[in-house]
Design an enzyme around this catalytic site. Sequence first.
Site, mmCIF file in Angstrom:
data_model
loop_
_atom_site.group_PDB
_atom_site.id
_atom_site.type_symbol
_atom_site.label_atom_id
_atom_site.label_comp_id
_atom_site.label_asym_id
_atom_site.label_seq_id
_atom_site.Cartn_x
_atom_site.Cartn_y
_atom_site.Cartn_z
ATOM 1 N N SER A 184 50.929 14.420 65.577
ATOM 2 C CA SER A 184 50.992 15.074 64.269
ATOM 3 C C SER A 184 50.634 16.556 64.312
ATOM 4 C CB SER A 184 50.090 14.364 63.259
ATOM 5 O OG SER A 184 48.727 14.561 63.580
ATOM 6 N N LYS A 216 43.627 17.635 61.338
ATOM 7 C CA LYS A 216 44.683 18.241 60.514
ATOM 8 C C LYS A 216 44.267 19.650 60.106
ATOM 9 C CE LYS A 216 47.412 14.584 60.096
ATOM 10 N NZ LYS A 216 46.963 13.878 61.286
#
Length: 115
Positions: free
Chosen positions: A35, A73
């Site tokens: 990701s 993230k």
Amino acid sequence: GTPIEAIRHDGPMVQIPQDMIGHGDYYALTIDGDSMINAGIHDGDTVIIKRCENAENGTIIVALVDDENVTLKRLRRAGNKIVLEPENEKYEPQILDPVRVQIQGRLAGLIRTYH
């Protein structure tokens, strides 16, 4: 890619060059997923995280979500929401209430091993 269950274990120690970090408390995480690939963070990489509880917009952080899932993230704040943005167009940002997110650290370095 998606958050994983937060499991802490005292595994092997990672030797980090002193010029790679500053003062403070650091720990290492092994990345599981793709990701954050567009930020140069690949599956299997080891990231060095500086422990902290706050971070500026745009910082890559380790977030504990709902006291059980951890994810790496990019942090964005949008009004009264926290947005955890992946660096891979295959994944959607997570838009969360701030009470669901605990910042556990920010990215300080990366170690990659080639096999």
